[in-house]
Design an enzyme around this catalytic site. Structure first.
Site, PDB file in Angstrom:
ATOM      1  N   CYS A 186       0.823  -1.212   0.000  1.00 47.61           N
ATOM      2  CA  CYS A 186       0.000   0.000   0.000  1.00 47.61           C
ATOM      3  C   CYS A 186       0.856   1.262   0.000  1.00 47.61           C
ATOM      4  O   CYS A 186       0.455   2.292  -0.546  1.00 47.61           O
ATOM      5  CB  CYS A 186      -0.904   0.033   1.232  1.00 47.61           C
ATOM      6  SG  CYS A 186      -1.843  -1.458   1.545  1.00 47.61           S
ATOM      7  N   ASP A 191      -2.406  -3.583   7.702  1.00 48.86           N
ATOM      8  CA  ASP A 191      -3.483  -4.414   8.254  1.00 48.86           C
ATOM      9  C   ASP A 191      -3.373  -5.850   7.751  1.00 48.86           C
ATOM     10  O   ASP A 191      -3.604  -6.800   8.500  1.00 48.86           O
ATOM     11  CB  ASP A 191      -4.840  -3.842   7.853  1.00 48.86           C
ATOM     12  CG  ASP A 191      -5.231  -2.658   8.705  1.00 48.86           C
ATOM     13  OD1 ASP A 191      -4.346  -1.834   9.000  1.00 48.86           O
ATOM     14  OD2 ASP A 191      -6.413  -2.548   9.074  1.00 48.86           O
ATOM     15  N   CYS A 245      -2.283   2.843   3.141  1.00 54.44           N
ATOM     16  CA  CYS A 245      -2.861   1.736   3.893  1.00 54.44           C
ATOM     17  C   CYS A 245      -4.009   2.212   4.789  1.00 54.44           C
ATOM     18  O   CYS A 245      -4.148   3.399   5.085  1.00 54.44           O
ATOM     19  CB  CYS A 245      -1.772   1.044   4.719  1.00 54.44           C
ATOM     20  SG  CYS A 245      -2.186  -0.664   5.160  1.00 54.44           S
ATOM     21  N   ASP A 246      -4.811   1.247   5.247  1.00 50.45           N
ATOM     22  CA  ASP A 246      -6.120   1.528   5.834  1.00 50.45           C
ATOM     23  C   ASP A 246      -6.154   2.672   6.842  1.00 50.45           C
ATOM     24  O   ASP A 246      -6.928   3.615   6.704  1.00 50.45           O
ATOM     25  CB  ASP A 246      -6.651   0.264   6.527  1.00 50.45           C
ATOM     26  CG  ASP A 246      -6.985  -0.841   5.547  1.00 50.45           C
ATOM     27  OD1 ASP A 246      -6.709  -0.659   4.347  1.00 50.45           O
ATOM     28  OD2 ASP A 246      -7.505  -1.873   5.978  1.00 50.45           O
ATOM     29  N   LYS A 247      -5.365   2.585   7.908  1.00 51.48           N
ATOM     30  CA  LYS A 247      -5.484   3.566   8.985  1.00 51.48           C
ATOM     31  C   LYS A 247      -4.740   4.861   8.688  1.00 51.48           C
ATOM     32  O   LYS A 247      -4.932   5.866   9.362  1.00 51.48           O
ATOM     33  CB  LYS A 247      -4.972   2.968  10.303  1.00 51.48           C
ATOM     34  CG  LYS A 247      -5.626   1.652  10.685  1.00 51.48           C
ATOM     35  CD  LYS A 247      -7.150   1.734  10.665  1.00 51.48           C
ATOM     36  CE  LYS A 247      -7.807   0.379  10.833  1.00 51.48           C
ATOM     37  NZ  LYS A 247      -7.645  -0.507   9.678  1.00 51.48           N
ATOM     38  N   CYS A 253      -5.267  -2.756  -1.157  1.00 51.32           N
ATOM     39  CA  CYS A 253      -6.135  -3.878  -1.510  1.00 51.32           C
ATOM     40  C   CYS A 253      -7.267  -3.420  -2.428  1.00 51.32           C
ATOM     41  O   CYS A 253      -7.880  -2.378  -2.210  1.00 51.32           O
ATOM     42  CB  CYS A 253      -6.688  -4.526  -0.257  1.00 51.32           C
ATOM     43  SG  CYS A 253      -5.407  -5.258   0.788  1.00 51.32           S
ATOM     44  N   GLU A 296      -8.928  -6.608  13.934  1.00 54.32           N
ATOM     45  CA  GLU A 296      -9.812  -7.041  12.862  1.00 54.32           C
ATOM     46  C   GLU A 296      -9.869  -8.562  12.826  1.00 54.32           C
ATOM     47  O   GLU A 296      -8.909  -9.235  13.191  1.00 54.32           O
ATOM     48  CB  GLU A 296      -9.319  -6.517  11.508  1.00 54.32           C
ATOM     49  CG  GLU A 296      -9.476  -5.016  11.353  1.00 54.32           C
ATOM     50  CD  GLU A 296      -9.049  -4.534   9.984  1.00 54.32           C
ATOM     51  OE1 GLU A 296      -8.496  -5.344   9.215  1.00 54.32           O
ATOM     52  OE2 GLU A 296      -9.269  -3.351   9.688  1.00 54.32           O
ATOM     53  N   SER A 348     -12.296  -6.453   8.907  1.00 52.89           N
ATOM     54  CA  SER A 348     -11.660  -5.881   7.734  1.00 52.89           C
ATOM     55  C   SER A 348     -12.723  -5.439   6.744  1.00 52.89           C
ATOM     56  O   SER A 348     -13.839  -5.966   6.721  1.00 52.89           O
ATOM     57  CB  SER A 348     -10.755  -6.925   7.072  1.00 52.89           C
ATOM     58  OG  SER A 348     -10.418  -6.546   5.770  1.00 52.89           O
TER      59      SER A 348
END
Length: 570
Positions: free
Chosen positions: A59, A91, A132-134, A208, A458, A484
Site C-alpha cells: 500500500c 493491516d 494503507c487503511d489507517k 487492496c 480485525e 476488515s
C-alpha cells in the site's frame, strides 16, 4: 543579503514567517542553508509533504516517489516544500495474530506525529499522501486538527491478479487468498490452488483492490472535499496519476492564497456526503470508526443514530467487492468516484453546495460528469442494487451503544441462533480451523474492543475462514472487535459497550439465544434482566494477556474511548 528580512511574496506565509524572518532567526535559516536553501527561498511559503511511505506494505511502497513528485511541483510553482514521512502498519500483514493490536492505534499515532512536525516547523500548509487503511483517516484527522491549508492524495489501489483454474479465468484479490485458507482447512481447496492464489493475488504496489477500508476512505476523501476529483480511483500503476501531482500542488497554493482551510470543507454537510458515498459503495465497517473520529477533530459530533439515518436513506449504487463483483480499478475505468457522487447528486442525496479543495462546490465539480452507459459498476438511484446502503447500525440489549453490520451482499439479513463464546480471536480461529463451528451458530468473540484488545483487532482471518468453509450464509458473528473491509457475511462488529468495561457482551454464555436483525436494526440477547444482573454481579474485567503494563498498548488502553464515538484517544 546577510540578514533576511520580510519581502513581498506572491503567497501568504502565515506560519513560516515566525520561523524564518528577521535577525533572530539567523540560526534557523542556517539549518535550512545546510539543506541547500538559498536567500530567495526564505521569501516563499514553507509547505510540508507528509507521506506514510514505508517498505512494510505494498500500500505504501510507492508513496515516496509520489511525495517527491508533489514536492517538485510545489517548488516549481513558487514554494519551498519539505518532505517527511510517518509510520504505517499493514493491516494485511498484521492480520490474524498479535500484531493486529497495532493497527487502529497507528491511526492516532499518525495524526499525532504529523501534528507535531507541521506545528513544530510551522509549515504554512501541507499535502498528505497515504495508502494503507489507517493512514488515510490518520492524515485526514491531522488536517482537521491542524486546520492549515491541506490537500489529501490517495496513494492508489493495486491492480487485480488474474487467476485461472478449471472454472475459468477471473480477477482475484487478497480476499480470495484469505477465503482459500478456510477452504483449505475444510478440504475444498487444494494446497496447490492456495499456493497459486498466493502468488498471483497481489501483482504489484497499491492498496487492496476491493471496496475495503483503504478504498472506502479514499472515496470519503473526495466526498468530504479534501481530495481533488478524480484522484482516488486511479491504480498506482495508472499513467493518469502523474498529472495529479501538478493538480495537487496547484490546489494547495490556491488554498493558501484564498485562506481556505480544512474546517471550511469539513462541515456537517460534507460528513453527510462522505457517509452517503460509503453507503452507496458498500464500504467498510471501519468507516464508522473513522468518520466520527475525523469529525471529532473539527469539533463536530457524529452519532451512530445520525450515521444510520444517512445509511438507511442511501441506496446501494456500486457493485463492488467484497459484496459485489468489481474492484476499484473497475470504478476508475468508468470515471472514478465522481460517477458515484454524480449519481448521488442526481438523486438529491448529495449536498452540492459543500466546498472542496478545488475552491468550488461539489455540484460545480460534478457538472460535466455523466454515468456511462453500458457498464455495470455504478447504477443510478432509479436502478439501485438495493434501496438502502451497505451498512446498518444495530441497537439492543446486547449493544446499548450500538454495533455495526455490513449488509451489502447479504442473502439473509436476519439470523437467530445459539451463541458459541470465545474470549479472543485466537481461540475462535483455532475452533474454526478445527471445524468446530456449525451452521446456525452465532459466534461471539469478546475482549477484542479498543480497551480489551487492546487495539480492537480485525477478524478477517476468522470471517474469511468461515466463508471459505462454506458457512458464510449460515453462521453469524458478534464481536466488540473490528472487521476488515474485506469481510462479508452477517458479521456484527464494534459492539458497545465492549466486554472490558462490563458491556452486556461480557455476560453472554454459550448456548444463549441471540438474534441479529439488520432489517429492523436490532441486536437482541434472549436472557432476562434478572439473570443478566446476576451474571454482572459476578463479573470482573479480564486480565489482558499478554499483560500490557507499559508502552503504547497500555497507554492506549487507558486513553481510548468507546467504539461508538470513533475510538478516539483522550
Amino acid at each position: 543579503m546577510s540578514l533576511h528580512s520580510p519581502s513581498d511574496s506572491k503567497f501568504p506565509r502565515p506560519y513560516s514567517a515566525q520561523v524564518i524572518d528577521g535577525p533572530t532567526r539567523a540560526p534557523h535559516r542556517a539549518f535550512y542553508r545546510a539543506m541547500g536553501l538559498q536567500d530567495a527561498d526564505f521569501q516563499k511559503p514553507f509547505l510540508g509533504v507528509a507521506s506514510t511511505w514505508s517498505e512494510v506494505t505494498p500500500c505504501s511502497i510507492s508513496l515516496h516517489d509520489q511525495a517527491s513528485q508533489i514536492k517538485a511541483q510545489l517548488e516549481a510553482q513558487g514554494a519551498v516544500a519539505r518532505e517527511f514521512a510517518t509510520i504505517t502498519v499493514s493491516d494485511g500483514i498484521a492480520m490474524g495474530h498479535e500484531g493486529m493490536r497495532a493497527s487502529l492505534i497507528s491511526r492516532d499515532v499518525i495524526t499525532d506525529s504529523v501534528e507535531l512536525v507541521v506545528h513544530g516547523h510551522q509549515y504554512d500548509g501541507w499535502v498528505g499522501v497515504a495508502g494503507c487503511d489507517k493512514s488515510l483517516p490518520g492524515l485526514m484527522m491531522a488536517m482537521g486538527r491542524l486546520n492549515r491549508p491541506a490537500v489529501f492524495l490517495y496513494g492508489g489501489t493495486i491492480l487485480p491478479g488474474r487467476f485461472s483454474d478449471e472454472t475459468g479465468s477471473r480477477d482475484v484479490t487478497v480476499q480470495d487468498v484469505y477465503e482459500a485458507v478456510g477452504g483449505f482447512a475444510a478440504g475444498t481447496v487444494s494446497e496447490q490452488k492456495l499456493c497459486d492464489l498466493e502468488r498471483i493475488a497481489c501483482p504489484g504496489a497499491g492498496s487492496c483492490g476491493g471496496q475495503f477500508t483503504a478504498n472506502t476512505m479514499a472515496c470519503v476523501a473526495e466526498a468530504i472535499g479534501l481530495a481533488l476529483p478524480g484522484t482516488s480511483a486511479p491504480p498506482v500503476e495508472s499513467p493518469e496519476r502523474v498529472a495529479n501531482f501538478e493538480r495537487v500542488a496547484a490546489a494547495l497554493l490556491m488554498m493558501l492564497k484564498r485562506d481556505i482551510r480544512p474546517r471550511d470543507l469539513m462541515t456537517l454537510d460534507a460528513f453527510e456526503n462522505a457517509t452517503r458515498v460509503v453507503a452507496a459503495t458498500g464500504g467498510s465497517t471501519n468507516s464508522l470508526l473513522h468518520l466520527p473520529a475525523i469529525a471529532h477533530e473539527v469539533g463536530l459530533t457524529l452519532t451512530l443514530q445520525q450515521l444510520d439515518a444517512w445509511f438507511h436513506s442511501t441506496p446501494l449504487l456500486a457493485d463492488l467487492k467484497p459484496g459485489g463483483r468489481y474492484i476499484m480499478a473497475d470504478l476508475h475505468r468508468i470515471g472514478g468516484v465522481s460517477v458515484v457522487l454524480k449519481a448521488l447528486l442526481d438523486a438529491g442525496l448529495l449536498k452540492g453546495d459543500a466546498l472542496t479543495v478545488t475552491g468550488k462546490s461539489q455540484a460545480e465539480n460534478l457538472k460535466d460528469v455523466v454515468i456511462p452507459d453500458g457498464q455495470r459498476v455504478v447504477f443510478s438511484a432509479e436502478n439501485a442494487i438495493k434501496p438502502t446502503g451497505g451498512l446498518r447500525v444495530l441497537f439492543g440489549n446486547l449493544a446499548p451503544k450500538g454495533a455495526i453490520v455490513k449488509t451489502s451482499g447479504l442473502k439473509s439479513s436476519v439470523h437467530r441462533g445459539k451463541a458459541k463464546v470465545f474470549e479472543s480471536e485466537d481461540d475462535c480461529f483455532a475452533a474454526v480451523q478445527a471445524q468446530q463451528i456449525e451452521a446456525g451458530d452465532v459466534v461471539v468473540i469478546r475482549y477484542e474492543g479498543p480497551k480489551g484488545g487492546p487495539g480492537m483487532r480485525e477478524m478477517l482471518a476468522v470471517t474469511a475462514a468461515i466463508c471459505g468453509q462454506g458457512l458464510g450464509e449460515s453462521v453469524a458473528m458478534v464481536t466488540d472487535g473490528r472487521f476488515s473491509g474485506a469481510t462479508r457475511g452477517l458479521m456484527v462488529g464494534h459492539v458497545a459497550p465492549e466486554a472490558q468495561v462490563g458491556g452486556p457482551i461480557a455476560l453472554v454464555q454459550s448456548g444463549d439465544e441471540i438474534e441479529i436483525n439488520a432489517e429492523t436494526g436490532s441486536l437482541t440477547l434472549f436472557v432476562d434482566e434478572a439473570t443478566l444482573a446476576e451474571r454482572k454481579a459476578g463479573w470482573t474485567p479480564k486480565v489482558l494477556k499478554p499483560p500490557y503494563t507499559g508502552g503504547i498498548f497500555a497507554k492506549y488502553a487507558r486513553q481510548v474511548g468507546c467504539a461508538s464515538e470513533g475510538a478516539v484517544t483522550y
